[in-house]
Design a protein around this motif. Sequence first.
Motif, PDB file in Angstrom:
ATOM      1  N   ASN A  26     -18.713   1.645   2.584  1.00 45.93           N
ATOM      2  CA  ASN A  26     -18.436   1.801   1.365  1.00 45.93           C
ATOM      3  C   ASN A  26     -17.450   3.116   1.101  1.00 45.93           C
ATOM      4  OD1 ASN A  26     -19.965  -0.275   0.638  1.00 45.93           O
ATOM      5  ND2 ASN A  26     -21.553   0.713   0.077  1.00 45.93           N
ATOM      6  N   GLY A  27     -16.467   3.140   2.079  1.00 49.44           N
ATOM      7  CA  GLY A  27     -15.662   4.495   1.933  1.00 49.44           C
ATOM      8  C   GLY A  27     -16.091   5.642   2.133  1.00 49.44           C
ATOM      9  N   ARG A  28     -17.196   5.757   2.451  1.00 48.96           N
ATOM     10  CA  ARG A  28     -18.049   7.082   2.667  1.00 48.96           C
ATOM     11  C   ARG A  28     -18.399   7.361   3.982  1.00 48.96           C
ATOM     12  NH1 ARG A  28     -22.785   9.077  -1.438  1.00 48.96           N
ATOM     13  NH2 ARG A  28     -20.995   9.457  -2.593  1.00 48.96           N
ATOM     14  N   VAL A  29     -18.227   8.451   4.743  1.00 51.78           N
ATOM     15  CA  VAL A  29     -18.527   8.828   6.270  1.00 51.78           C
ATOM     16  C   VAL A  29     -19.834   8.911   6.314  1.00 51.78           C
ATOM     17  CG1 VAL A  29     -17.827  10.387   7.954  1.00 51.78           C
ATOM     18  CG2 VAL A  29     -15.990   9.814   6.544  1.00 51.78           C
ATOM     19  N   VAL A  30     -20.489   7.874   7.214  1.00 54.81           N
ATOM     20  CA  VAL A  30     -21.807   8.055   7.501  1.00 54.81           C
ATOM     21  C   VAL A  30     -22.107   8.724   8.773  1.00 54.81           C
ATOM     22  CG1 VAL A  30     -22.586   6.546   5.635  1.00 54.81           C
ATOM     23  CG2 VAL A  30     -21.912   5.686   7.974  1.00 54.81           C
ATOM     24  N   GLY A  31     -21.227   8.588   9.790  1.00 49.21           N
ATOM     25  CA  GLY A  31     -21.453   9.186  11.105  1.00 49.21           C
ATOM     26  C   GLY A  31     -20.399   9.175  12.016  1.00 49.21           C
ATOM     27  N   LYS A  32     -20.207  10.248  12.792  1.00 47.57           N
ATOM     28  CA  LYS A  32     -19.153  10.121  13.888  1.00 47.57           C
ATOM     29  C   LYS A  32     -19.897  10.262  15.448  1.00 47.57           C
ATOM     30  CE  LYS A  32     -16.281  13.160  10.790  1.00 47.57           C
ATOM     31  NZ  LYS A  32     -15.737  14.359  10.521  1.00 47.57           N
ATOM     32  N   GLY A  33     -19.059  10.063  16.368  1.00 48.46           N
ATOM     33  CA  GLY A  33     -19.439  10.162  17.608  1.00 48.46           C
ATOM     34  C   GLY A  33     -18.287  10.525  18.642  1.00 48.46           C
ATOM     35  N   GLN A  34     -18.500  10.651  19.958  1.00 50.51           N
ATOM     36  CA  GLN A  34     -17.679  10.878  20.941  1.00 50.51           C
ATOM     37  C   GLN A  34     -17.687   9.797  22.148  1.00 50.51           C
ATOM     38  OE1 GLN A  34     -18.220  14.677  22.183  1.00 50.51           O
ATOM     39  NE2 GLN A  34     -17.268  15.758  20.608  1.00 50.51           N
ATOM     40  N   VAL A  35     -16.371   9.350  22.657  1.00 52.79           N
ATOM     41  CA  VAL A  35     -16.432   8.418  23.487  1.00 52.79           C
ATOM     42  C   VAL A  35     -15.576   9.134  24.790  1.00 52.79           C
ATOM     43  CG1 VAL A  35     -14.405   7.514  22.456  1.00 52.79           C
ATOM     44  CG2 VAL A  35     -15.767   6.097  23.959  1.00 52.79           C
ATOM     45  N   TYR A  36     -16.015   8.773  25.867  1.00 55.37           N
ATOM     46  CA  TYR A  36     -15.399   9.216  27.093  1.00 55.37           C
ATOM     47  C   TYR A  36     -14.950   7.703  27.813  1.00 55.37           C
ATOM     48  CZ  TYR A  36     -14.331  10.486  31.862  1.00 55.37           C
ATOM     49  OH  TYR A  36     -13.813  10.573  33.106  1.00 55.37           O
ATOM     50  N   ILE A  37     -13.754   7.584  28.069  1.00 58.19           N
ATOM     51  CA  ILE A  37     -13.549   6.339  28.791  1.00 58.19           C
ATOM     52  C   ILE A  37     -13.066   6.532  30.265  1.00 58.19           C
ATOM     53  CG2 ILE A  37     -11.777   4.482  28.821  1.00 58.19           C
ATOM     54  CD1 ILE A  37     -11.674   4.622  25.894  1.00 58.19           C
ATOM     55  N   GLY A  38     -12.455   7.572  30.776  1.00 60.92           N
ATOM     56  CA  GLY A  38     -12.312   7.650  32.038  1.00 60.92           C
ATOM     57  C   GLY A  38     -10.601   7.619  32.512  1.00 60.92           C
ATOM     58  N   THR A  39     -10.588   7.246  33.632  1.00 57.86           N
ATOM     59  CA  THR A  39      -9.065   6.983  34.190  1.00 57.86           C
ATOM     60  C   THR A  39      -8.671   5.457  33.932  1.00 57.86           C
ATOM     61  OG1 THR A  39      -9.958   6.465  36.284  1.00 57.86           O
ATOM     62  CG2 THR A  39      -9.439   8.815  35.863  1.00 57.86           C
ATOM     63  N   ILE A  40      -7.426   5.305  33.486  1.00 53.60           N
ATOM     64  CA  ILE A  40      -6.832   4.009  33.284  1.00 53.60           C
ATOM     65  C   ILE A  40      -5.338   3.851  34.299  1.00 53.60           C
ATOM     66  CG2 ILE A  40      -5.903   2.385  31.612  1.00 53.60           C
ATOM     67  CD1 ILE A  40      -7.452   3.881  29.581  1.00 53.60           C
ATOM     68  N   LYS A  41      -5.585   2.889  35.040  1.00 52.26           N
ATOM     69  CA  LYS A  41      -4.339   2.749  35.846  1.00 52.26           C
ATOM     70  C   LYS A  41      -3.099   2.054  35.090  1.00 52.26           C
ATOM     71  CE  LYS A  41      -5.453  -1.881  37.418  1.00 52.26           C
ATOM     72  NZ  LYS A  41      -5.684  -2.732  38.597  1.00 52.26           N
ATOM     73  N   ARG A  42      -1.940   2.179  35.302  1.00 51.02           N
ATOM     74  CA  ARG A  42      -0.824   1.613  34.559  1.00 51.02           C
ATOM     75  C   ARG A  42      -0.733   0.220  34.446  1.00 51.02           C
ATOM     76  NH1 ARG A  42       4.536   1.166  38.094  1.00 51.02           N
ATOM     77  NH2 ARG A  42       3.874   0.065  39.776  1.00 51.02           N
ATOM     78  N   GLY A  43      -0.705  -0.121  33.267  1.00 50.54           N
ATOM     79  CA  GLY A  43      -0.765  -1.609  32.532  1.00 50.54           C
ATOM     80  C   GLY A  43      -2.086  -1.969  32.456  1.00 50.54           C
ATOM     81  N   GLY A  44      -3.325  -1.393  32.672  1.00 50.80           N
ATOM     82  CA  GLY A  44      -4.662  -1.706  32.548  1.00 50.80           C
ATOM     83  C   GLY A  44      -5.250  -1.332  31.223  1.00 50.80           C
ATOM     84  N   SER A  45      -6.562  -1.672  31.083  1.00 51.87           N
ATOM     85  CA  SER A  45      -7.191  -1.249  29.903  1.00 51.87           C
ATOM     86  C   SER A  45      -8.751  -1.030  30.370  1.00 51.87           C
ATOM     87  CB  SER A  45      -6.989  -2.235  28.796  1.00 51.87           C
ATOM     88  OG  SER A  45      -7.906  -3.543  29.293  1.00 51.87           O
ATOM     89  N   ARG A  46      -9.372  -0.214  29.431  1.00 54.87           N
ATOM     90  CA  ARG A  46     -10.777   0.003  29.760  1.00 54.87           C
ATOM     91  C   ARG A  46     -11.580   0.118  28.366  1.00 54.87           C
ATOM     92  NH1 ARG A  46     -12.356   4.515  33.928  1.00 54.87           N
ATOM     93  NH2 ARG A  46     -14.366   3.463  33.742  1.00 54.87           N
ATOM     94  N   THR A  47     -12.870  -0.032  28.203  1.00 55.23           N
ATOM     95  CA  THR A  47     -13.522  -0.122  27.300  1.00 55.23           C
ATOM     96  C   THR A  47     -14.744   1.049  27.462  1.00 55.23           C
ATOM     97  OG1 THR A  47     -13.125  -2.485  26.793  1.00 55.23           O
ATOM     98  CG2 THR A  47     -15.021  -1.710  25.498  1.00 55.23           C
ATOM     99  N   GLY A  48     -14.796   1.601  26.253  1.00 55.08           N
ATOM    100  CA  GLY A  48     -15.781   2.360  26.326  1.00 55.08           C
ATOM    101  C   GLY A  48     -16.851   2.343  24.994  1.00 55.08           C
ATOM    102  N   ARG A  49     -18.126   2.945  25.006  1.00 55.61           N
ATOM    103  CA  ARG A  49     -18.979   2.886  23.854  1.00 55.61           C
ATOM    104  C   ARG A  49     -19.245   4.278  23.172  1.00 55.61           C
ATOM    105  NH1 ARG A  49     -23.552  -0.398  26.768  1.00 55.61           N
ATOM    106  NH2 ARG A  49     -23.402   1.160  28.154  1.00 55.61           N
ATOM    107  N   CYS A  50     -19.011   4.099  21.851  1.00 54.76           N
ATOM    108  CA  CYS A  50     -19.179   5.088  21.029  1.00 54.76           C
ATOM    109  C   CYS A  50     -20.553   5.187  20.277  1.00 54.76           C
ATOM    110  CB  CYS A  50     -18.082   5.434  20.089  1.00 54.76           C
ATOM    111  SG  CYS A  50     -18.198   6.934  18.983  1.00 54.76           S
ATOM    112  N   SER A  51     -21.478   6.081  20.603  1.00 55.94           N
ATOM    113  CA  SER A  51     -22.956   5.897  19.795  1.00 55.94           C
ATOM    114  C   SER A  51     -22.751   6.939  18.615  1.00 55.94           C
ATOM    115  CB  SER A  51     -23.961   6.348  20.706  1.00 55.94           C
ATOM    116  OG  SER A  51     -24.152   5.530  21.554  1.00 55.94           O
ATOM    117  N   VAL A  52     -23.057   6.386  17.449  1.00 58.93           N
ATOM    118  CA  VAL A  52     -23.110   7.273  16.189  1.00 58.93           C
ATOM    119  C   VAL A  52     -24.526   7.660  15.829  1.00 58.93           C
ATOM    120  CG1 VAL A  52     -22.511   7.029  13.647  1.00 58.93           C
ATOM    121  CG2 VAL A  52     -21.030   6.034  15.280  1.00 58.93           C
ATOM    122  N   VAL A  53     -24.770   8.644  15.994  1.00 57.67           N
ATOM    123  CA  VAL A  53     -26.303   9.347  15.629  1.00 57.67           C
ATOM    124  C   VAL A  53     -25.789  10.516  14.900  1.00 57.67           C
ATOM    125  CG1 VAL A  53     -28.083  10.323  16.536  1.00 57.67           C
ATOM    126  CG2 VAL A  53     -26.913   8.854  18.244  1.00 57.67           C
TER     127      VAL A  53
END
Length: 85
Positions: A26-53
């Motif tokens: 509802n437009g109000r910040v209720v949480g923040k978190g950090q994500v680490y994804i790692g290395t990505i080769k050229r043309g590739g993609s990676r997915t990471g998960r961010c836990s909001v606690v």
Amino acid sequence: MIHVTVTNKSRRRIDWVGGKCTLRVNGRVVGKGQVYIGTIKRGGSRTGRCSVVDSRLEKAWWKYYNGDADFNTYATVNAVYHYRY
């Protein structure tokens, strides 16, 4: 849990990718978190998960549970990532 996908569109390998994610309800910040994804080769993609606690998320949930707030109208997520070559 917030899923963040980063795509490397450059011609070089990225050595480190990480960032921060923000959850808004509802437009109000209720949480923040950090994500680490790692290395990505050229043309590739990676997915990471961010836990909001955060205590703000818990307080917003209890306000909704007690009927004091309209909690579930809309939620948005913003992820900002940083990288190093």
